[in-house]
Design a protein around this motif. Structure first.
Motif, PDB file in Angstrom:
ATOM      1  N   ARG A 113      -9.659   4.654  -3.130  1.00 11.72           N
ATOM      2  CA  ARG A 113      -8.279   4.754  -3.539  1.00 11.72           C
ATOM      3  C   ARG A 113      -7.378   3.609  -3.171  1.00 11.72           C
ATOM      4  NH1 ARG A 113      -3.289   6.450  -2.189  1.00 11.72           N
ATOM      5  NH2 ARG A 113      -2.012   7.803  -3.587  1.00 11.72           N
ATOM      6  N   LEU A 114      -7.711   2.956  -1.848  1.00 14.78           N
ATOM      7  CA  LEU A 114      -7.065   1.839  -1.517  1.00 14.78           C
ATOM      8  C   LEU A 114      -7.336   0.644  -2.566  1.00 14.78           C
ATOM      9  CD1 LEU A 114      -5.233   0.389   0.623  1.00 14.78           C
ATOM     10  CD2 LEU A 114      -7.466   0.026   2.022  1.00 14.78           C
ATOM     11  N   GLN A 173      -0.967   9.030   2.273  1.00 18.00           N
ATOM     12  CA  GLN A 173      -1.359   9.895   1.127  1.00 18.00           C
ATOM     13  C   GLN A 173      -0.894  11.165   1.348  1.00 18.00           C
ATOM     14  OE1 GLN A 173      -5.546   9.036   0.462  1.00 18.00           O
ATOM     15  NE2 GLN A 173      -5.109   6.857   0.487  1.00 18.00           N
ATOM     16  N   VAL A 205       0.806  -1.125  -0.049  1.00 17.62           N
ATOM     17  CA  VAL A 205       0.191   0.035  -0.106  1.00 17.62           C
ATOM     18  C   VAL A 205       0.896   1.083   0.052  1.00 17.62           C
ATOM     19  CG1 VAL A 205      -1.658   1.093   1.178  1.00 17.62           C
ATOM     20  CG2 VAL A 205      -1.781  -1.170   1.005  1.00 17.62           C
ATOM     21  N   ASP A 206       0.899   2.243  -1.131  1.00 15.83           N
ATOM     22  CA  ASP A 206       1.604   3.156  -1.285  1.00 15.83           C
ATOM     23  C   ASP A 206       3.051   2.939  -0.941  1.00 15.83           C
ATOM     24  OD1 ASP A 206      -0.320   5.197  -2.112  1.00 15.83           O
ATOM     25  OD2 ASP A 206      -0.719   5.496   0.006  1.00 15.83           O
ATOM     26  N   GLY A 266      -5.643   1.119  -5.709  1.00 19.30           N
ATOM     27  CA  GLY A 266      -4.116   1.042  -5.923  1.00 19.30           C
ATOM     28  C   GLY A 266      -3.780  -0.505  -5.651  1.00 19.30           C
ATOM     29  N   THR A 267      -4.671  -1.264  -4.827  1.00 20.06           N
ATOM     30  CA  THR A 267      -4.266  -2.633  -4.744  1.00 20.06           C
ATOM     31  C   THR A 267      -4.950  -3.559  -5.828  1.00 20.06           C
ATOM     32  OG1 THR A 267      -6.167  -2.978  -3.261  1.00 20.06           O
ATOM     33  CG2 THR A 267      -3.838  -2.260  -2.216  1.00 20.06           C
ATOM     34  N   GLN A 275      -2.436  -5.497  -8.054  1.00 20.64           N
ATOM     35  CA  GLN A 275      -1.690  -6.452  -7.244  1.00 20.64           C
ATOM     36  C   GLN A 275      -2.472  -7.669  -7.338  1.00 20.64           C
ATOM     37  OE1 GLN A 275       0.026  -5.302  -3.756  1.00 20.64           O
ATOM     38  NE2 GLN A 275      -0.680  -3.226  -3.823  1.00 20.64           N
TER      39      GLN A 275
END
Length: 264
Positions: A246-247, A55, A14-15, A250-251, A254
């Motif tokens: 957003r989480l 973030q 994560v980030d 973003g993942t 993956q």
């Protein structure tokens, strides 16, 4: 010698922060082994509030990326790990405190308590000594309300931690201050692991009450806490909810890549 995270392709990231500890038992054994080796390291517990800070705050993000061990403190993180095919269990700072103190007492690893306030630290130290035979609490430090990780007060704190000979330092400052301070300690201490524990010391002292076990197991500890302190926590959890899309976005790459590799 400190080590930064070494991302693993199969672990949830994560980030740029890799959740690299899958369970409470793994966390305890890994932390104890590093402490026995005399390593400098930090431990962070990733939750949605931290995702928001990652973030928005570069210094917090940099501190998190330097952490040797990152656990999942938050059910959205746990759920995403299952979707990835790399399931992890929720492990909070409060979960870690008791088994680490038990192990530290048995293995002769001295502990330093940092954060909260003087009465809470005194109560916590007394309670821990009562619970865990052989546990050495070699120092405590209660910083001011506006503690800064790069202030003269922080210089004094680091000198006291170093002089105490502590192998583990429990930090109870709240995010992002505890993580940023832990990152600085990686460079300036001599064989001490810094663990970012949030409210764990307050729970031990009894100055705060943790949510009932059934809410923890159901992933509703946040709701219990918000109902007890809505004015302070409702805005925080609103920000956390807003961070979920957003989480997930973003993942998602993956997760899809992992599933494609598994299907191939």
């Amino acid at each position: 010698m400190s080590k930064t995270q070494a991302p693993h392709a199969k672990n949830l990231t994560v980030d740029g922060v890799t959740v690299n500890v899958s369970s409470l038992d793994e966390a305890v054994s890994s932390i104890v082994e590093a402490a026995e080796r005399g390593d400098n390291f930090s431990v962070c517990t990733l939750n949605l509030d931290h995702v928001v800070h990652l973030q928005q705050k570069p210094d917090f993000r940099a501190a998190y990326r330097r952490a040797r061990f990152v656990t999942a403190d938050g059910f959205p993180i746990v759920i995403l790990s299952h979707l990835l095919g790399r399931p992890i269990s929720r492990t909070t700072g409060a979960d870690l405190a008791a088994p680490l103190c038990e192990a530290a007492g048995k293995k002769g690893l001295p502990i330093f308590l940092f954060g909260s306030d003087r009465p809470t630290l005194d109560k916590t130290a007394a309670e821990l000594r009562k619970r865990y035979q052989g546990l050495q609490i070699v120092g405590t430090f209660a910083p001011g309300r506006n503690f800064d990780a790069y202030s003269a007060e922080a210089d004094t704190a680091i000198a006291q931690i170093r002089a105490s000979g502590a192998k583990l330092c429990f930090l109870a400052l709240g995010a992002p201050r505890q993580e940023v301070f832990a990152s600085r300690c990686i460079d300036e201490l001599d064989g001490t692991g810094c663990l970012c524990f949030g409210a764990a010391l307050d729970f031990i002292a009894g100055t705060q009450v943790r949510a009932p076990m059934f809410t923890q197991r159901a992933g509703l500890e946040w709701a219990w806490r918000m109902l007890r302190d809505p004015r302070r926590l409702a805005p925080r959890y609103a920000r956390c909810a807003a961070a979920v899309p957003r989480l997930i976005a973003g993942t998602l790459p993956q997760i899809l890549n992992a599933r494609m590799r598994k299907a191939a």
